[in-house]
Design a protein around this motif. Structure first.
Motif, mmCIF file in Angstrom:
data_model
loop_
_atom_site.group_PDB
_atom_site.id
_atom_site.type_symbol
_atom_site.label_atom_id
_atom_site.label_comp_id
_atom_site.label_asym_id
_atom_site.label_seq_id
_atom_site.Cartn_x
_atom_site.Cartn_y
_atom_site.Cartn_z
ATOM 1 N N LYS A 194 112.718 -97.754 -17.638
ATOM 2 C CA LYS A 194 112.000 -96.505 -17.379
ATOM 3 C C LYS A 194 112.225 -95.482 -18.486
ATOM 4 C CE LYS A 194 110.359 -97.862 -13.475
ATOM 5 N NZ LYS A 194 108.899 -98.091 -13.316
ATOM 6 N N ASN A 195 112.919 -95.883 -19.552
ATOM 7 C CA ASN A 195 113.277 -94.939 -20.604
ATOM 8 C C ASN A 195 112.028 -94.483 -21.357
ATOM 9 O OD1 ASN A 195 114.663 -93.407 -22.418
ATOM 10 N ND2 ASN A 195 115.346 -95.141 -23.667
ATOM 11 N N THR A 196 111.835 -93.202 -21.445
ATOM 12 C CA THR A 196 110.687 -92.624 -22.163
ATOM 13 C C THR A 196 111.138 -91.765 -23.344
ATOM 14 O OG1 THR A 196 110.691 -90.737 -20.644
ATOM 15 C CG2 THR A 196 109.270 -92.612 -20.088
ATOM 16 N N VAL A 197 112.405 -91.953 -23.789
ATOM 17 C CA VAL A 197 112.915 -91.161 -24.914
ATOM 18 C C VAL A 197 112.246 -91.628 -26.200
ATOM 19 C CG1 VAL A 197 114.970 -90.518 -26.202
ATOM 20 C CG2 VAL A 197 115.096 -90.802 -23.721
ATOM 21 N N GLU A 198 111.657 -90.705 -26.927
ATOM 22 C CA GLU A 198 110.977 -91.002 -28.173
ATOM 23 C C GLU A 198 111.409 -90.004 -29.231
ATOM 24 O OE1 GLU A 198 106.895 -90.759 -27.124
ATOM 25 O OE2 GLU A 198 106.797 -92.798 -26.335
ATOM 26 N N THR A 199 111.284 -90.412 -30.481
ATOM 27 C CA THR A 199 111.607 -89.523 -31.594
ATOM 28 C C THR A 199 110.422 -88.603 -31.857
ATOM 29 O OG1 THR A 199 110.769 -91.099 -33.228
ATOM 30 C CG2 THR A 199 113.096 -91.294 -32.571
ATOM 31 N N PRO A 200 110.655 -87.482 -32.548
ATOM 32 C CA PRO A 200 109.520 -86.602 -32.897
ATOM 33 C C PRO A 200 108.465 -87.321 -33.721
ATOM 34 C CG PRO A 200 111.593 -85.448 -33.165
ATOM 35 C CD PRO A 200 111.956 -86.868 -32.880
ATOM 36 N N ALA A 201 108.884 -88.273 -34.584
ATOM 37 C CA ALA A 201 107.908 -88.978 -35.413
ATOM 38 C C ALA A 201 106.993 -89.839 -34.549
ATOM 39 C CB ALA A 201 108.637 -89.840 -36.442
ATOM 40 N N THR A 202 107.576 -90.557 -33.569
ATOM 41 C CA THR A 202 106.731 -91.396 -32.701
ATOM 42 C C THR A 202 105.809 -90.543 -31.847
ATOM 43 O OG1 THR A 202 108.493 -91.442 -31.035
ATOM 44 C CG2 THR A 202 108.458 -93.218 -32.652
ATOM 45 N N ARG A 203 106.297 -89.393 -31.388
ATOM 46 C CA ARG A 203 105.426 -88.504 -30.611
ATOM 47 C C ARG A 203 104.314 -87.931 -31.482
ATOM 48 N NH1 ARG A 203 107.908 -84.106 -29.015
ATOM 49 N NH2 ARG A 203 109.980 -84.460 -29.886
ATOM 50 N N TYR A 204 104.633 -87.699 -32.760
ATOM 51 C CA TYR A 204 103.612 -87.175 -33.676
ATOM 52 C C TYR A 204 102.524 -88.214 -33.915
ATOM 53 C CZ TYR A 204 101.549 -85.141 -37.908
ATOM 54 O OH TYR A 204 100.677 -84.622 -38.833
ATOM 55 N N VAL A 205 102.934 -89.481 -34.089
ATOM 56 C CA VAL A 205 101.947 -90.555 -34.275
ATOM 57 C C VAL A 205 101.089 -90.704 -33.013
ATOM 58 C CG1 VAL A 205 101.692 -93.039 -34.581
ATOM 59 C CG2 VAL A 205 103.311 -91.771 -35.989
ATOM 60 N N ALA A 206 101.706 -90.632 -31.829
ATOM 61 C CA ALA A 206 100.931 -90.726 -30.593
ATOM 62 C C ALA A 206 99.946 -89.571 -30.480
ATOM 63 C CB ALA A 206 101.882 -90.748 -29.399
ATOM 64 N N ALA A 207 100.366 -88.366 -30.907
ATOM 65 C CA ALA A 207 99.447 -87.218 -30.869
ATOM 66 C C ALA A 207 98.299 -87.395 -31.844
ATOM 67 C CB ALA A 207 100.221 -85.941 -31.165
ATOM 68 N N LEU A 208 98.578 -87.985 -33.034
ATOM 69 C CA LEU A 208 97.486 -88.251 -33.989
ATOM 70 C C LEU A 208 96.488 -89.237 -33.406
ATOM 71 C CD1 LEU A 208 99.468 -88.491 -37.370
ATOM 72 C CD2 LEU A 208 97.914 -86.670 -36.658
ATOM 73 N N ASP A 209 96.993 -90.283 -32.747
ATOM 74 C CA ASP A 209 96.081 -91.250 -32.130
ATOM 75 C C ASP A 209 95.249 -90.589 -31.033
ATOM 76 O OD1 ASP A 209 97.132 -93.145 -33.804
ATOM 77 O OD2 ASP A 209 98.533 -93.969 -32.303
ATOM 78 N N ASP A 210 95.882 -89.708 -30.271
ATOM 79 C CA ASP A 210 95.132 -89.003 -29.224
ATOM 80 C C ASP A 210 94.093 -88.086 -29.829
ATOM 81 O OD1 ASP A 210 96.655 -90.263 -27.344
ATOM 82 O OD2 ASP A 210 98.051 -88.584 -27.046
ATOM 83 N N ASP A 211 94.428 -87.420 -30.921
ATOM 84 C CA ASP A 211 93.475 -86.516 -31.562
ATOM 85 C C ASP A 211 92.277 -87.281 -32.097
ATOM 86 O OD1 ASP A 211 92.866 -83.766 -32.645
ATOM 87 O OD2 ASP A 211 92.886 -84.933 -34.514
ATOM 88 N N SER A 212 92.539 -88.480 -32.651
ATOM 89 C CA SER A 212 91.421 -89.303 -33.135
ATOM 90 C C SER A 212 90.531 -89.748 -31.979
ATOM 91 C CB SER A 212 91.979 -90.513 -33.883
ATOM 92 O OG SER A 212 90.927 -91.367 -34.294
ATOM 93 N N ALA A 213 91.156 -90.147 -30.886
ATOM 94 C CA ALA A 213 90.363 -90.563 -29.725
ATOM 95 C C ALA A 213 89.591 -89.387 -29.153
ATOM 96 C CB ALA A 213 91.281 -91.173 -28.671
ATOM 97 N N ASN A 214 90.199 -88.195 -29.160
ATOM 98 C CA ASN A 214 89.502 -87.022 -28.637
ATOM 99 C C ASN A 214 88.316 -86.641 -29.501
ATOM 100 O OD1 ASN A 214 91.312 -86.845 -26.530
ATOM 101 N ND2 ASN A 214 92.666 -85.411 -27.602
ATOM 102 N N ALA A 215 88.478 -86.771 -30.817
ATOM 103 C CA ALA A 215 87.359 -86.458 -31.714
ATOM 104 C C ALA A 215 86.175 -87.384 -31.452
ATOM 105 C CB ALA A 215 87.816 -86.567 -33.170
ATOM 106 N N THR A 216 86.489 -88.669 -31.260
ATOM 107 C CA THR A 216 85.410 -89.618 -30.941
ATOM 108 C C THR A 216 84.740 -89.254 -29.619
ATOM 109 O OG1 THR A 216 86.634 -91.346 -32.110
ATOM 110 C CG2 THR A 216 84.912 -92.050 -30.614
ATOM 111 N N LYS A 217 85.537 -88.861 -28.637
ATOM 112 C CA LYS A 217 84.986 -88.483 -27.333
ATOM 113 C C LYS A 217 84.108 -87.236 -27.437
ATOM 114 C CE LYS A 217 84.687 -88.699 -22.812
ATOM 115 N NZ LYS A 217 83.949 -89.810 -22.140
ATOM 116 N N VAL A 218 84.527 -86.260 -28.215
ATOM 117 C CA VAL A 218 83.727 -85.045 -28.387
ATOM 118 C C VAL A 218 82.397 -85.370 -29.035
ATOM 119 C CG1 VAL A 218 83.597 -82.864 -29.649
ATOM 120 C CG2 VAL A 218 85.690 -83.468 -28.422
#
Length: 981
Positions: free
Chosen positions: A594-618
């Motif tokens: 259940k561990n969800t501990v992530e580094t700032p770099a991994t969270r930043y990459v996940a946010a970039l992927d989300d931003d790309s997906a959001n741009a496509t959705k918009v």
């Protein structure tokens, strides 16, 4: 032009009305008054009464002249302002006035009837309640003296009724005894129970009612309707359509009389407190003795809910569906000390539990939070609207005696029911309670966070899981709660509720469409009869069976010691440590999955992927909006779906942009990373590895738990039902394994280098940890742990069984001596009270008669359980003979901490207070004179010289001697001898 008229001599011309002046009117009325007085003086008594009735009628202002026009005519005739046309034959005025009087009397007597069929039951109950003291007295008199002797009476009071007996029915003019206080009491004094309070047409003999009471308790499917038809067949008459209603009313009255007379007996014994029954129902659990060893659990109970005993709520028709309830009002109560009040249970309602139920935030401490969700979901669950009571929640002691019953109302198994039961147990039983519950692992979290938490921790209450249900829980829960691993539990399985429900489900047919009162009466009567005539009757069998089972387990102690030597195990403490290591491993694995501990770099990459997906959705939403605004699009008033979707996509992109800005400031990123940026690639690789490790830990946890439970299913000695139960739970859990395998395969394909996928069919076929090759990639190394080997686990489980068997022997030694002491003390105590009631010295005739009636009821109360004492002692002595020195249970009675005692019996001034001698009641002489196991007797104290006390001491010695001879009689029967010889 003139018209000639001819007068018809046969036609009487109409009388001319003459208007009288005021003075002439006064003179006329004065003359009429003088005439009326003269006529009044010469009238007969009957005519005077009739005239007075007419005057009262004329003066009645409550009658409407529109409905009764004759009233004005009567008034005018009487005061002389109206003429009364009569013929020579006469009678017209009298006939007219009689018709008016008849109509008037009808109007006066016809009041508005506010009664309805819905309150007819309550009105009948109220009438019975007014007569109840006399009826109870008559019932006690019949039980004590039988039918009264008929006295010669020139004018006896007779009642014509249909008498229903077992084999005959006949119409009879029953001679009612005098001085009973009412018709119902007079019938009861004759042994006949009426079906109506004032004018019964059918009565039933008490033998008939008692036969049905016992038959129905033994076979709950035997309904009143079937019994009345059975009576009709025996009587040789066709069944009557209303006879079951008559019988139901009489049967309710009969059960009420039994309850009230038993309450009188308990009051005379000082046992009428609300909780006395619960605190004294099981002698093996509650009758504690001096010098006992301290047990880890002072008392073991089990509780569970059952939804078989539902009750349909009767509703009236409504245009939109079922309407409001149209059930007949009935305020009678038949709880009889078994039920918790509904108001008490509702104190633990939803508003009080909103902040205490387990949630995902504190799930780390509860390994079953993902599997058992009913405690949370039931808070908002609603049972079908057709049911009012949707089942019962039951609490039993480990021997099977019912402690508490709770009705589940329009809901499932809510948390308020076990919380209310635990509160009641803590209040009356104190510390060191072990409470078994099929979801005890989940309930312990609820209890700990509730208002009862501090009290439960202070009282050292522990929530447990039954042995049968425990194997449906995951392995981490079993390590903490499974009965096999709980110290002090013995071989108790805590599944008594399931066994009781398997029998009480037969009540479902009687309860489904019964009223609230009749459902409660059915359940209470069933559990009361079962406690007295099934559970208590088999108490010695329960104790002896568990003792033999524990001794048979201990027969394998030598084999287990040899297996321990082969596994290099010195003593059992290593197994305890192994279980602790397994628990620590599973907890670590559970947390890492259940561990969800992530580094700032991994969270930043996940946010970039989300931003790309959001741009496509918009972009897609904007294209949809342009298409919706084109001329070819259909007209949509207001904002369309495309506009709403675009707004949501823009808001989501703005939130992601805010997260990206925060992370870029944290990582000091001047230029936003792209997919080919080295930092992006390194962080993405790390994120994929973390996701793969979580999927691996999750799969490892599920597979290891599955393999450990398969070990239990494949062990010798596991019963057929237990194997099926484990197989069913594993089959249900295989879905979770399939999902875990799918997530693992998806994550394994993204890591570098890619891992081989796992075949789900092979995973489900694994039987040992060594077969699971994937464990070599685990960083936990479970395949290298000593406690994970099948041979070691088999020895460990067998050693725990030996420990539980030793604990069971220790508990049974205590419970058997409690039981033996209770049988001696209870019998001596009740016999002493009964003898005091039967004494007539110093009592008035009325008081002596009342005490004799109470003594007869007390004798019936005593024999309810005393009838089984000989069979109990035979089983216990047979256990001692069969196992010899291995059976360490003592059959010598001990000294109770809280003896069976009560207040003075009787109520007269000359009654003897049997409680003034000593607080250690009863059987004191026998308890003091007995020494150790040899049964040597000490000289009794001769402090008291009174004859009454000497008689009591003699009775106690005789009771003790008879008790001791019970065991000798068993040996004599087997040798073919007799006690006299």
């Amino acid at each position: 032009m003139s018209v000639a008229t001819t007068e018809d001599p046969c036609v009487v011309p109409p009388a001319k009305k003459v208007r009288m002046g005021a003075r002439a009117m006064e003179e006329y009325q004065d003359a009429r008054a003088i005439t009326r007085r003269e006529n009044w003086e010469v009238m007969s008594v009957t005519n005077r009464q009739n005239l007075q009735a007419l005057q009262d009628l004329a003066a009645d202002n409550t009658l409407d002249p529109a409905n009764f026009p004759g009233v004005n005519a009567v008034d005018g005739v009487l005061n002389g302002t109206e003429q009364a046309l009569i013929s020579h034959a006469g009678g017209e005025v009298g006939d007219t006035l009689e018709d008016i009087i008849e109509l008037t009397e009808r109007a006066r007597t016809r009041c508005k009837d506010t009664r309805t069929r819905r309150d007819r039951t309550q009105r009948r109950n109220n009438v019975f309640l007014v007569q109840m003291p006399d009826i109870v007295k008559a019932y006690s008199g019949f039980r004590a003296w039988g039918k009264p002797v008929e006295e010669e009476d020139d004018d006896p009071e007779l009642l014509h009724v249909l008498v229903m007996d077992l084999f005959t029915e006949h119409s009879e003019n029953v001679v009612l005894p005098k001085g009973c206080g009412g018709l119902s009491a007079a019938l009861v004094r004759l042994g006949l129970v009426p079906s109506a309070p004032w004018t019964p047409s059918v009565v039933f003999t008490m033998a008939t009612l008692d036969l049905y009471r016992v038959s129905h308790a033994r076979c709950p499917q035997f309904s009143i309707y079937a019994f009345t038809k059975t009576l009709a067949d025996l009587h040789g008459v066709p069944p009557r359509s209303t006879m079951h209603q008559h019988f139901s009313i009489a049967f309710d009255l009969y059960l009420d009389l039994r309850r009230r007379t038993e309450t009188q007996v308990l009051r005379s014994l000082g046992r009428d407190s609300p909780a006395w029954r619960m605190k004294n129902c099981c002698p093996a659990c509650t009758y504690k003795l001096e010098g006992e060893d301290q047990l880890i659990f002072s008392m073991l109970v089990t509780m569970d809910g059952n939804d078989s005993l539902k009750r349909v709520l009767r509703r009236g028709p409504d245009a939109d569906g079922p309407g409001d309830s149209n059930e007949r009002y009935d305020d009678r109560d038949a709880s009889d000390g078994y039920y918790l009040p509904r108001e008490k249970v509702d104190e633990w309602a939803r508003k009080r539990l909103a902040d205490v139920l387990p949630t995902d935030d504190n799930g780390e401490e509860n390994p079953c939070k993902e599997r058992w969700k009913n405690m949370v979901n039931d808070v908002t669950a609603k049972m079908w609207g057709i049911f009012d009571e949707t089942g019962i929640f039951l609490c039993l002691c480990r021997h099977g005696f019912a402690l508490v019953l709770v009705d589940m109302l329009r809901s499932g198994e809510l948390s308020k029911y076990p919380l209310a039961v635990v509160e009641h147990l803590l209040k009356h039983f104190g510390v060191d309670l072990g409470v078994g519950y099929d979801i005890g692992c989940h309930f312990c979290t609820t209890l700990d966070k509730s208002e009862l938490g501090p009290e439960a921790r202070e009282s050292r209450l522990r929530c447990l899981v039954g042995a049968f249900h425990g194997h449906a829980h995951n392995r981490l829960c079993q390590v903490c709660f499974l009965a096999l691993y709980v110290k002090g539990l013995g071989i108790e399985d805590l599944e008594g509720c399931e066994r009781r429900f398997s029998r009480s489900n037969a009540l479902a047919g009687c309860c489904r469409r019964a009223s609230r009162f009749h459902r409660q009466q059915e359940i209470t009567a069933y559990f009361k009869h079962t406690d007295d005539f099934d559970v208590y009757a088999n108490l010695a069998t329960f104790l002896c069976s568990n003792y033999e089972q524990a001794l048979k387990i201990l027969d394998d102690e030598g084999i287990v010691r040899r297996m321990m030597w082969e596994e290099d195990v010195v003593d059992g403490s290593e197994f305890v440590q192994a279980l602790a290591d397994e628990k620590a491993y599973l907890q670590e694995l559970y947390k890492s999955s259940k561990n969800t501990v992530e580094t700032p770099a991994t969270r930043y990459v996940a946010a970039l992927d989300d931003d790309s997906a959001n741009a496509t959705k918009v972009a897609q939403c904007r294209a949809a909006v342009r298409q919706a605004q084109s001329d070819a699009a259909a007209f949509t008033p207001g904002k369309g779906k495309a506009d709403i979707a675009l707004r949501h996509a823009l808001e989501k992109r703005e939130r992601t942009a805010t997260v990206l800005a925060d992370l870029e400031r944290e990582l000091n990123v001047t230029t936003r990373w792209t997919v080919d940026h080295p930092s992006y690639m390194a962080a993405q690789k790390e994120a994929r590895w973390l996701e793969y490790q979580r999927a691996l830990d999750r799969l490892e946890l599920l597979v290891v738990e599955r393999l450990f439970e398969l070990t239990k299913m494949n062990q010798s000695g596991t019963g057929y039902k237990m194997r099926k139960h484990i197989a069913k739970s594993l089959q249900a859990r295989s879905k979770a394994v399939r999902n875990a395998v799918a997530k693992y395969n998806a994550a394994a394909a993204t890591v570098t280098p890619p891992r081989d996928p796992v075949d789900i069919e092979k995973v489900l076929e694994y039987a040992f940890l060594a077969d699971f090759d994937l464990l070599r990639h685990s960083h936990h190394g479970v395949d290298q742990q000593y406690w994970a080997r099948p041979a070691y686990r088999s020895v460990m489980n067998r050693w725990f069984r030996l420990e539980r068997a030793h604990e069971e022997i220790k508990r049974l030694d205590i419970e058997i001596r409690r039981f033996v002491t209770w049988m001696r003390d209870e019998g001596a105590f009740l016999r002493k009270r009964e003898a005091a009631l039967r004494r007539t010295e110093g009592k008035t005739e009325e008081q002596a008669e009342a005490d004799h009636e109470l003594a007869v009821l007390l004798e019936e109360y005593r024999m309810r359980r005393e009838r089984f004492e000989q069979s109990h002692m035979m089983r216990l002595w047979a256990l001692k003979r069969k196992w010899g020195d291995r059976c360490t249970a003592s059959l010598t009675p001990g000294v109770p901490l809280v003896p069976a005692s009560g207040p003075a019996v009787g109520g007269g001034e000359g009654d003897m207070n049997v409680d003034e001698e000593t607080p250690r009641e009863p059987g004191l002489a026998g308890a003091e004179e007995l020494s150790t196991e040899e049964g040597e007797r000490k000289a009794p104290d001769d402090d008291d010289d009174s004859d009454a006390e000497g008689d009591d001491a003699h009775d106690e010695q005789v009771s003790e001697m008879l008790f001791r001879l019970t065991g000798l009689g068993i040996d004599a029967e087997e040798r073919g001898e007799s006690i006299a010889e």
